[in-house]
Every structure is written in C-alpha cells, then in structure tokens.
Design a protein around this motif. Structure first.
Motif, mmCIF file in Angstrom:
data_model
loop_
_atom_site.group_PDB
_atom_site.id
_atom_site.type_symbol
_atom_site.label_atom_id
_atom_site.label_comp_id
_atom_site.label_asym_id
_atom_site.label_seq_id
_atom_site.Cartn_x
_atom_site.Cartn_y
_atom_site.Cartn_z
ATOM 1 N N LEU A 91 75.603 100.226 -2.178
ATOM 2 C CA LEU A 91 74.303 99.587 -2.032
ATOM 3 C C LEU A 91 73.399 100.365 -1.081
ATOM 4 C CD1 LEU A 91 75.247 95.796 -1.825
ATOM 5 C CD2 LEU A 91 74.445 97.075 -3.804
ATOM 6 N N LEU A 92 73.979 100.900 -0.006
ATOM 7 C CA LEU A 92 73.194 101.692 0.935
ATOM 8 C C LEU A 92 72.634 102.930 0.245
ATOM 9 C CD1 LEU A 92 75.319 101.566 4.218
ATOM 10 C CD2 LEU A 92 73.692 99.922 3.313
ATOM 11 N N PHE A 93 73.422 103.532 -0.620
ATOM 12 C CA PHE A 93 72.959 104.700 -1.365
ATOM 13 C C PHE A 93 71.836 104.323 -2.327
ATOM 14 C CE2 PHE A 93 73.263 107.354 -5.202
ATOM 15 C CZ PHE A 93 72.989 108.608 -4.642
ATOM 16 N N LEU A 94 71.974 103.173 -2.999
ATOM 17 C CA LEU A 94 70.947 102.742 -3.948
ATOM 18 C C LEU A 94 69.649 102.363 -3.242
ATOM 19 C CD1 LEU A 94 73.057 100.545 -6.408
ATOM 20 C CD2 LEU A 94 72.094 102.809 -6.843
ATOM 21 N N SER A 95 69.748 101.889 -2.006
ATOM 22 C CA SER A 95 68.541 101.474 -1.286
ATOM 23 C C SER A 95 67.689 102.647 -0.831
ATOM 24 C CB SER A 95 68.925 100.630 -0.065
ATOM 25 O OG SER A 95 69.572 101.431 0.907
ATOM 26 N N LYS A 96 68.290 103.843 -0.723
ATOM 27 C CA LYS A 96 67.595 105.054 -0.277
ATOM 28 C C LYS A 96 67.050 104.928 1.143
ATOM 29 C CE LYS A 96 66.300 106.308 -5.017
ATOM 30 N NZ LYS A 96 65.186 106.603 -5.952
ATOM 31 N N VAL A 97 67.670 104.050 1.938
ATOM 32 C CA VAL A 97 67.300 103.895 3.348
ATOM 33 C C VAL A 97 68.180 104.826 4.169
ATOM 34 C CG1 VAL A 97 67.203 102.290 5.292
ATOM 35 C CG2 VAL A 97 66.578 101.518 3.002
ATOM 36 N N PRO A 98 67.616 105.569 5.119
ATOM 37 C CA PRO A 98 68.429 106.486 5.934
ATOM 38 C C PRO A 98 69.577 105.758 6.629
ATOM 39 C CG PRO A 98 66.104 106.933 6.270
ATOM 40 C CD PRO A 98 66.179 105.684 5.441
ATOM 41 N N LEU A 99 70.725 106.416 6.675
ATOM 42 C CA LEU A 99 71.911 105.823 7.278
ATOM 43 C C LEU A 99 71.706 105.540 8.764
ATOM 44 C CD1 LEU A 99 74.879 105.016 6.808
ATOM 45 C CD2 LEU A 99 75.522 107.366 7.374
ATOM 46 N N SER A 100 70.800 106.254 9.410
ATOM 47 C CA SER A 100 70.575 106.074 10.848
ATOM 48 C C SER A 100 70.135 104.655 11.178
ATOM 49 C CB SER A 100 69.521 107.071 11.347
ATOM 50 O OG SER A 100 68.301 106.916 10.641
ATOM 51 N N PHE A 101 69.415 104.001 10.275
ATOM 52 C CA PHE A 101 68.969 102.630 10.536
ATOM 53 C C PHE A 101 70.159 101.676 10.596
ATOM 54 C CE2 PHE A 101 64.986 104.448 9.075
ATOM 55 C CZ PHE A 101 64.074 103.851 9.921
ATOM 56 N N PHE A 102 71.142 101.886 9.740
ATOM 57 C CA PHE A 102 72.317 101.020 9.758
ATOM 58 C C PHE A 102 73.178 101.303 10.987
ATOM 59 C CE2 PHE A 102 70.969 101.503 5.372
ATOM 60 C CZ PHE A 102 70.911 100.188 4.962
ATOM 61 N N LEU A 103 73.214 102.552 11.414
ATOM 62 C CA LEU A 103 73.938 102.882 12.643
ATOM 63 C C LEU A 103 73.278 102.232 13.853
ATOM 64 C CD1 LEU A 103 74.762 106.657 12.026
ATOM 65 C CD2 LEU A 103 76.246 104.671 11.698
ATOM 66 N N LYS A 104 71.942 102.154 13.851
ATOM 67 C CA LYS A 104 71.245 101.466 14.930
ATOM 68 C C LYS A 104 71.608 99.990 14.960
ATOM 69 C CE LYS A 104 67.148 104.433 15.320
ATOM 70 N NZ LYS A 104 65.667 104.496 15.163
ATOM 71 N N GLY A 105 71.721 99.394 13.772
ATOM 72 C CA GLY A 105 72.103 97.987 13.708
ATOM 73 C C GLY A 105 73.485 97.746 14.279
ATOM 74 N N ILE A 106 74.411 98.674 14.031
ATOM 75 C CA ILE A 106 75.761 98.549 14.573
ATOM 76 C C ILE A 106 75.754 98.807 16.073
ATOM 77 C CG2 ILE A 106 78.088 99.542 14.514
ATOM 78 C CD1 ILE A 106 77.664 100.099 11.555
ATOM 79 N N GLN A 107 74.964 99.794 16.531
ATOM 80 C CA GLN A 107 74.909 100.107 17.961
ATOM 81 C C GLN A 107 74.387 98.938 18.779
ATOM 82 O OE1 GLN A 107 72.527 103.662 18.150
ATOM 83 N NE2 GLN A 107 74.258 105.030 17.807
ATOM 84 N N SER A 108 73.426 98.191 18.226
ATOM 85 C CA SER A 108 72.887 97.050 18.965
ATOM 86 C C SER A 108 73.910 95.932 19.133
ATOM 87 C CB SER A 108 71.645 96.515 18.252
ATOM 88 O OG SER A 108 71.976 96.037 16.952
ATOM 89 N N MET A 109 74.966 95.933 18.322
ATOM 90 C CA MET A 109 76.009 94.896 18.404
ATOM 91 C C MET A 109 77.343 95.468 18.869
ATOM 92 S SD MET A 109 74.614 92.033 17.280
ATOM 93 C CE MET A 109 75.997 91.057 16.701
ATOM 94 N N ILE A 110 77.340 96.683 19.406
ATOM 95 C CA ILE A 110 78.595 97.366 19.710
ATOM 96 C C ILE A 110 79.415 96.628 20.759
ATOM 97 C CG2 ILE A 110 77.608 98.858 21.503
ATOM 98 C CD1 ILE A 110 80.229 99.856 18.840
ATOM 99 N N PHE A 111 78.750 95.984 21.738
ATOM 100 C CA PHE A 111 79.492 95.278 22.787
ATOM 101 C C PHE A 111 80.256 94.094 22.208
ATOM 102 C CE2 PHE A 111 79.756 91.855 25.940
ATOM 103 C CZ PHE A 111 80.518 92.489 26.917
ATOM 104 N N ILE A 112 79.578 93.293 21.362
ATOM 105 C CA ILE A 112 80.241 92.129 20.763
ATOM 106 C C ILE A 112 81.371 92.569 19.846
ATOM 107 C CG2 ILE A 112 79.889 90.140 19.248
ATOM 108 C CD1 ILE A 112 77.064 89.937 20.300
ATOM 109 N N ILE A 113 81.141 93.634 19.067
ATOM 110 C CA ILE A 113 82.180 94.134 18.163
ATOM 111 C C ILE A 113 83.395 94.607 18.955
ATOM 112 C CG2 ILE A 113 82.735 95.903 16.454
ATOM 113 C CD1 ILE A 113 79.842 95.865 15.568
ATOM 114 N N ALA A 114 83.138 95.401 20.004
ATOM 115 C CA ALA A 114 84.244 95.949 20.802
ATOM 116 C C ALA A 114 85.008 94.841 21.509
ATOM 117 C CB ALA A 114 83.704 96.960 21.814
ATOM 118 N N PHE A 115 84.290 93.880 22.100
ATOM 119 C CA PHE A 115 84.954 92.799 22.840
ATOM 120 C C PHE A 115 85.827 91.964 21.908
ATOM 121 C CE2 PHE A 115 85.004 88.352 24.234
ATOM 122 C CZ PHE A 115 85.594 88.493 25.482
#
Length: 265
Positions: free
Chosen positions: A54-78
C-alpha cells in the motif's frame, strides 16, 4: 515538532488517494482487527507485505512514515521492553539477576512491536492521502444512522475536521514559541526531569493563549458567515463510492481469510 505528521496531507493522484474516504476509514478499522488476529511470524509477515504494498501504491515518500514511527518511538520501545522482560514462559534465553528473556517474552515483544508499527503505518497512510475535510465528511456519513438516536453527527464531524486542521498549526505555534524562548536563554534540553518540566511552562501559557484567540476568531468568522449546523445544509464536496472501493474492501476480506487459516497453523 516537524516529526508530527497528524493532520498533514500530501496531494497526489495515486490509487490510494482516489479511494473514497469512507472506504479508507472502514479499511482502517477492519485492518486493526486483522492485526490482533496475527499471532505468529507468518501472519505478521503477511501484514507487513500488505502494508508496504500500500505504501508503494500511495507514492508517498517512505520518510513520512519513518517520521510517524519516530514520534512514537518512546511508547513503542517502552511497551516492547515491558513485554520482553516481564513475560515468562518457554525456554530461558538470557538471565541476569531478576532480568530474564524467555522464548514467550521474545515472541510477545515481537508481536507487540509489529502491531504498533503496522497501526502507525496504516493510520499515517490514511491521513497523508486524505484531506482532513474529507475525513470529517466520511465520519459524518458513516455515523449518519445514529441521528435516529439524536446523536449530533454533524457536530462530531465538524470537531474532527477542526482538530485535524489545526494540529499542524498548533505545532507551528509551538515551534515558534520555543524558538522565541531559546532566544531569551531558555534551555529545554538540560537539567533534571523536574527542571525540564518547569521549562515547558513558558511554552504552555502562550500556546494556550494563542489557541483560545484562534478559537474565538474562528467562532466569530463562522457566525459572521451565518453558519447554522448541518440540518438542511448543502454540500460543496460530494463523496462518491466507486467500484475501486468495493475491490479495496474485498482485498482486505481476502487478507482476513488468509490470516484466519495461517494463524491456526
């Protein structure tokens, strides 16, 4: 603050962009259910392949999804570490004092990590490929049957639209206030936890003040334009459910059937 991408929309004409926002919302809820069905390596791998397609079909740069994960990295890690060290069962892989890593803990931590990443990627895909106004229209349309029970569906859609629309604005205001405070000598990165909390106060007060001013100006502007709610109100934007939306939901249904058989193996 630029890592927060909630409410941001990237214009495009991809297959995902052209889907009806109602089908995307239904797909999001159904996909979340499928995520909690996945209970082994094969089912989670299948979901990751589906999401990356789906990410490939959306043609949205992968960096935007990485930003979304980075903003939640503390909750994910904990949450992941919490499951890793406190879940017992199976063979012990590592032992140091009271800290131990077992096969069950490692498997549970992997499942929790996968669920977080999948939900963040899919919800990020929804917000990046759908305008906030279209999302609010979709929510209002899907909740329309609740008007029989006197639920203020239009007001709920309006609040959602405003919330999504002004999240990036509030983040920009926060960045501007932090830069102004730094110019006055405030350091947000040094000191104890208590000192860091105290340094947030010079941000919150002007941020709340500017938010209330913006809300008051918005209310006056709506009243000046004669806004009176959704009863009998015409629409400039018309939602259109097409065959491609049926195919999208059918694809998710097929994915659910595959997960049902794979999770029992």
């Amino acid at each position: 603050m630029d890592k927060l991408i909630l409410g941001r929309y990237i214009p495009g004409n991809s297959l995902i962009h052209r889907l009806d926002p109602r089908s995307k919302l239904v797909a999001l809820f159904f996909f979340i259910l499928l995520i909690f069905w996945a209970n082994n390596l094969l089912t989670n791998l299948l979901l990751f392949v589906f999401v990356f397609s789906l990410l490939f079909l959306s043609k949205v740069p992968l960096s935007f999804f990485l930003k979304g994960i980075q903003s939640m990295i503390f909750i994910i890690a904990f949450t992941t570490l919490f499951q890793l060290f406190l879940t017992s069962g199976g063979k012990t892989l590592f032992q140091w004092g009271w800290i131990s890593i077992t096969e069950a803990g490692l498997a549970q931590a992997g499942i929790i990590f996968s669920r977080f990443v999948l939900i963040i990627c899919f919800s990020t895909l929804l917000t990046l490929t759908t305008t906030p106004l279209s999302l609010s229209d979709a929510v209002e349309s899907l909740l329309k049957p609740l008007t029989v029970f006197k639920v203020p569906v239009h007001e709920i859609g309006l609040m959602l639209s405003m919330s999504l629309r002004f999240v990036p604005t509030l983040m920009d205001d926060t960045t501007r206030i932090m830069n102004a405070q730094r110019a006055r000598g405030v350091d947000f990165g040094e000191g104890s936890i208590l000192q860091k909390v105290k340094s947030i106060i010079p941000i919150l007060i002007p941020l709340f003040a500017s938010s209330f001013k913006r809300a008051d100006a918005l209310a006056i502007a709506m009243e000046a334009r004669g806004y009176n709610g959704g009863e009998g109100r015409s629409r400039y934007r018309q939602l259109s459910w097409k065959m491609i939306d049926n195919l999208a939901l059918l694809t998710l249904l097929i994915l659910g059937i595959l997960l049902y058989f794979l999770k029992n193996n």
